[in-house]
Enzyme design. Sequence first.
Site, mmCIF file in Angstrom:
data_model
loop_
_atom_site.group_PDB
_atom_site.id
_atom_site.type_symbol
_atom_site.label_atom_id
_atom_site.label_comp_id
_atom_site.label_asym_id
_atom_site.label_seq_id
_atom_site.Cartn_x
_atom_site.Cartn_y
_atom_site.Cartn_z
ATOM 1 N N LYS A 81 3.107 10.014 -0.464
ATOM 2 C CA LYS A 81 2.303 10.488 0.680
ATOM 3 C C LYS A 81 3.078 11.454 1.575
ATOM 4 C CE LYS A 81 -1.374 7.967 1.525
ATOM 5 N NZ LYS A 81 -2.393 6.920 1.772
ATOM 6 N N GLN B 127 1.934 -6.177 -3.183
ATOM 7 C CA GLN B 127 2.418 -6.245 -1.793
ATOM 8 C C GLN B 127 3.746 -5.479 -1.650
ATOM 9 O OE1 GLN B 127 1.319 -9.645 -3.192
ATOM 10 N NE2 GLN B 127 -0.612 -8.706 -2.720
ATOM 11 N N ALA C 298 -4.067 -7.932 -3.666
ATOM 12 C CA ALA C 298 -3.598 -6.580 -3.975
ATOM 13 C C ALA C 298 -4.785 -5.630 -4.138
ATOM 14 C CB ALA C 298 -2.781 -6.603 -5.262
ATOM 15 N N GLY C 299 -4.557 -4.376 -3.787
ATOM 16 C CA GLY C 299 -5.544 -3.331 -4.052
ATOM 17 C C GLY C 299 -4.772 -2.099 -4.476
ATOM 18 N N HIS C 300 -4.757 -1.814 -5.759
ATOM 19 C CA HIS C 300 -3.953 -0.711 -6.295
ATOM 20 C C HIS C 300 -4.886 0.396 -6.772
ATOM 21 C CE1 HIS C 300 -0.426 -3.711 -7.148
ATOM 22 N NE2 HIS C 300 -0.745 -3.621 -5.888
ATOM 23 N N THR C 301 -4.748 1.552 -6.154
ATOM 24 C CA THR C 301 -5.702 2.641 -6.401
ATOM 25 C C THR C 301 -5.152 3.630 -7.416
ATOM 26 O OG1 THR C 301 -6.181 2.443 -4.047
ATOM 27 C CG2 THR C 301 -7.160 4.317 -5.190
ATOM 28 N N ASP D 174 2.776 14.559 1.447
ATOM 29 C CA ASP D 174 1.802 15.585 1.856
ATOM 30 C C ASP D 174 1.182 15.258 3.214
ATOM 31 O OD1 ASP D 174 0.788 13.403 0.121
ATOM 32 O OD2 ASP D 174 -1.181 14.205 0.630
ATOM 33 N N THR E 274 -8.381 -3.365 -0.310
ATOM 34 C CA THR E 274 -8.997 -4.661 -0.618
ATOM 35 C C THR E 274 -9.982 -5.079 0.459
ATOM 36 O OG1 THR E 274 -7.092 -5.366 -1.893
ATOM 37 C CG2 THR E 274 -8.469 -7.121 -1.021
ATOM 38 N N THR E 275 -9.637 -4.840 1.716
ATOM 39 C CA THR E 275 -10.495 -5.339 2.805
ATOM 40 C C THR E 275 -11.147 -4.221 3.614
ATOM 41 O OG1 THR E 275 -8.600 -5.403 4.298
ATOM 42 C CG2 THR E 275 -9.102 -7.429 3.103
ATOM 43 N N ARG F 43 -5.340 0.579 8.513
ATOM 44 C CA ARG F 43 -3.913 0.241 8.452
ATOM 45 C C ARG F 43 -3.224 0.779 9.710
ATOM 46 N NH1 ARG F 43 -3.690 2.612 2.378
ATOM 47 N NH2 ARG F 43 -4.513 0.802 1.274
ATOM 48 N N ASP G 254 0.812 -1.222 0.000
ATOM 49 C CA ASP G 254 0.000 0.000 0.000
ATOM 50 C C ASP G 254 0.843 1.269 0.000
ATOM 51 O OD1 ASP G 254 -2.215 -1.690 0.149
ATOM 52 O OD2 ASP G 254 -2.177 -1.679 2.341
ATOM 53 N N LYS H 163 1.794 1.968 -5.210
ATOM 54 C CA LYS H 163 2.300 1.336 -6.442
ATOM 55 C C LYS H 163 1.367 1.599 -7.621
ATOM 56 C CE LYS H 163 2.288 -2.622 -4.295
ATOM 57 N NZ LYS H 163 2.039 -2.211 -2.907
HETATM 58 P P1 GDP Z 1 -0.786 0.259 -3.559
HETATM 59 O O1 GDP Z 1 -1.383 -1.002 -3.051
HETATM 60 O O2 GDP Z 1 0.682 0.324 -3.300
HETATM 61 O O3 GDP Z 1 -1.125 0.543 -4.994
HETATM 62 O O4 GDP Z 1 -1.419 1.426 -2.701
HETATM 63 P P2 GDP Z 1 -2.981 1.589 -2.308
HETATM 64 O O5 GDP Z 1 -3.741 2.019 -3.500
HETATM 65 O O6 GDP Z 1 -3.461 0.383 -1.585
HETATM 66 O O7 GDP Z 1 -2.878 2.717 -1.218
HETATM 67 C C1 GDP Z 1 -2.317 3.962 -1.489
HETATM 68 C C2 GDP Z 1 -3.366 5.032 -1.232
HETATM 69 O O8 GDP Z 1 -2.742 6.294 -1.167
HETATM 70 C C3 GDP Z 1 -4.394 5.153 -2.328
HETATM 71 O O9 GDP Z 1 -5.615 5.543 -1.774
HETATM 72 C C4 GDP Z 1 -3.842 6.243 -3.232
HETATM 73 O O10 GDP Z 1 -4.849 6.934 -3.941
HETATM 74 C C5 GDP Z 1 -3.206 7.144 -2.211
HETATM 75 N N1 GDP Z 1 -2.002 7.861 -2.661
HETATM 76 C C6 GDP Z 1 -1.025 7.468 -3.526
HETATM 77 N N2 GDP Z 1 -0.027 8.377 -3.540
HETATM 78 C C7 GDP Z 1 -0.391 9.351 -2.676
HETATM 79 C C8 GDP Z 1 0.243 10.549 -2.224
HETATM 80 O O11 GDP Z 1 1.353 10.899 -2.617
HETATM 81 N N3 GDP Z 1 -0.438 11.292 -1.290
HETATM 82 C C9 GDP Z 1 -1.662 10.934 -0.805
HETATM 83 N N4 GDP Z 1 -2.243 11.704 0.097
HETATM 84 N N5 GDP Z 1 -2.274 9.817 -1.212
HETATM 85 C C10 GDP Z 1 -1.640 9.027 -2.119
HETATM 86 P P1 IMO Z 2 -0.974 -4.266 -2.171
HETATM 87 O O1 IMO Z 2 -0.523 -4.849 -3.496
HETATM 88 C C1 IMO Z 2 -1.002 -4.632 2.176
HETATM 89 C C2 IMO Z 2 -1.041 -8.694 3.796
HETATM 90 C C3 IMO Z 2 -2.276 -9.112 4.582
HETATM 91 C C4 IMO Z 2 -1.638 -10.071 5.579
HETATM 92 C C5 IMO Z 2 -0.588 -10.778 4.740
HETATM 93 C C6 IMO Z 2 -1.032 -12.122 4.159
HETATM 94 O O2 IMO Z 2 -2.245 -3.529 -2.246
HETATM 95 O O3 IMO Z 2 0.138 -3.516 -1.531
HETATM 96 P P2 IMO Z 2 -2.630 -12.785 2.147
HETATM 97 O O4 IMO Z 2 -4.095 -12.527 1.925
HETATM 98 O O5 IMO Z 2 -1.757 -12.276 1.066
HETATM 99 O O6 IMO Z 2 -2.354 -14.226 2.458
HETATM 100 O O7 IMO Z 2 -2.272 -11.967 3.493
HETATM 101 O O8 IMO Z 2 -0.277 -9.895 3.674
HETATM 102 N N1 IMO Z 2 -1.306 -8.193 2.425
HETATM 103 C C7 IMO Z 2 -1.236 -6.901 2.081
HETATM 104 N N2 IMO Z 2 -1.026 -5.799 2.836
HETATM 105 N N3 IMO Z 2 -1.144 -4.513 0.833
HETATM 106 C C8 IMO Z 2 -1.331 -5.617 0.064
HETATM 107 O O9 IMO Z 2 -1.319 -5.570 -1.289
HETATM 108 C C9 IMO Z 2 -1.435 -6.867 0.688
HETATM 109 N N4 IMO Z 2 -1.644 -8.133 0.246
HETATM 110 C C10 IMO Z 2 -1.546 -8.927 1.319
HETATM 111 O O10 IMO Z 2 -2.865 -7.990 5.215
HETATM 112 O O11 IMO Z 2 -0.979 -9.362 6.583
HETATM 113 MG MG MG Z 3 -2.909 -1.647 -1.790
#
Ligand code: GDP
Ligand code: IMO
Ligand code: MG
Length: 423
Positions: free
Chosen positions: A331, A224, A39-42, A333, A300-301, A305, A13, A16
């Site tokens: 992040k 991850q 994974a949850g990529h925003t 900011d 994702t869930t 955090r 998170d 990415k």
């Molecule tokens: P990922 O799993 O690595 O793709 O990250 P996630 O999408 O799970 O979580 C990152 C969160 O931070 C998302 O809600 C993004 O929209 C947000 N985000 C990404 N870069 C920045 C940043 O530079 N500043 C802020 N405030 N939010 C960001």
């Molecule tokens: P992105 O790609 C943050 C964490 C889970 C748990 C451990 C094992 O969005 O960064 P799993 O379901 O994979 O067997 O869970 O890994 N986890 C993540 N934490 N971002 C993720 O993906 C994650 N994918 C799995 O919370 O601790």
């Molecule tokens: Mg994520």
Amino acid sequence: MQSLAIIGSQWGDEGKGKITDLLGQKCDYVVRYQGGNNAGHTIIVGDQKIVLHLIPSGILHDHCTSVVGHGVVFCPRAFKEELEDVQSSGVNITPERLKISENCSVITIYNKILDAQRESQGPVKIGTTGKGIGPAYEDKTSRKGLKLKDLLDREILEKKLRANMIEKEVLFKHLYNIESPSIEKEVEELFELGKLIKPFLADTFSMIDKAVENDKKILFEGAQGVLLDIDYGTYPFVTSSSTSAAGIYSGAGLPGKYVEEVLGITKAYTTRVGEGPFPTEMFCDLGEKIQTIGNEFGATTGRKRRCGWIDLPLLKYSVKASNITSIALTKVDVLSGIEELKVCVGYRYKGEEIDCAYPGIDLSQVEPILKDMKPFNDDFKSDEMSEELKEYLDVIEGAIGAKVGILAFGPERSQIKFIQNYF
Ligand code: GDP
Ligand code: IMO
Ligand code: MG
């Protein structure tokens, strides 16, 4: 530059999705190679928020081919849902633009059930995403798993699923005391989902091989983060795949020499979802404040955090473990205006001071050494950084031995500063 890996350098998170989307603009291919719909990529575009789980974050760019490599564990049900969701946001996903390896391992309903039972009945709770990731990788490595191409032939599908279920039925009945869902129903559902997936299936290994030969630009999108890697991470509180750059070579199918640079996506502080040690975790109001400002809820869930200061010993380790050549600090900011700012520069551990969290160190036993930093108050409206922010970057770069190549200061595409050029 011809090829770049995007790797999370912490516990996931880190942002990415945003960075992959931005750099994907310049690429011919964006390739996922491990993990699954854990994974949850925003990606934020204007007032639209798109969260991708299985589909690579290059999908918003028409000219870019998104590839799901064979190292990914693929949940057909989750894919159907995601496809519908993303398409309803106006993104056109065609079999020309999305290629899925026919050799991806399948996540079955039984994998999800096992994941849930282990989490609720123990003996060790990992805090998984509940998507069946661990059990699906177990099936793969024990050579009992299904591949996506198996979904296309009902007879093969049924035969493999029945063989796969022999041991699980014993576990369900005698260890967890639950009913096994019907195999016939699972065969039926997976066979139907196979029809949906079929047009997207491809020999992605040969595709990537050809792309390399033709000097195409390729971005590898890790899921991850290094600290969740099955080998390099904080075992057993990890995910079940190779999240570091090493996973690319087996999970995408690629000659090792081809990944030119590794960009470690790094949050300006640290977060973790699920169980496991977290040396810089904050259990105070400030931790909650950062959690709120950073909107730190799992994509994702939806889980909260856990938040803490940036942990340089862990980051230094990730840089080494994944051969990270530069980092994108995201992040930033969120920390702007925070009056009490600290970074963890080392640990006290067994009477010694150390600056790198090598494996073998019990993270639950370390005492973080926190350095007070001068707070910064940048609004990121001009290109100039304050001296305080520059110092924050200097301390990070000095400790980890890698440069900050990108600075992100908001979720939107425009909220970014490229210090180094990629592609
Ligand atoms: P990922 O799993 O690595 O793709 O990250 P996630 O999408 O799970 O979580 C990152 C969160 O931070 C998302 O809600 C993004 O929209 C947000 N985000 C990404 N870069 C920045 C940043 O530079 N500043 C802020 N405030 N939010 C960001
Ligand atoms: P992105 O790609 C943050 C964490 C889970 C748990 C451990 C094992 O969005 O960064 P799993 O379901 O994979 O067997 O869970 O890994 N986890 C993540 N934490 N971002 C993720 O993906 C994650 N994918 C799995 O919370 O601790
Ligand atoms: Mg994520």
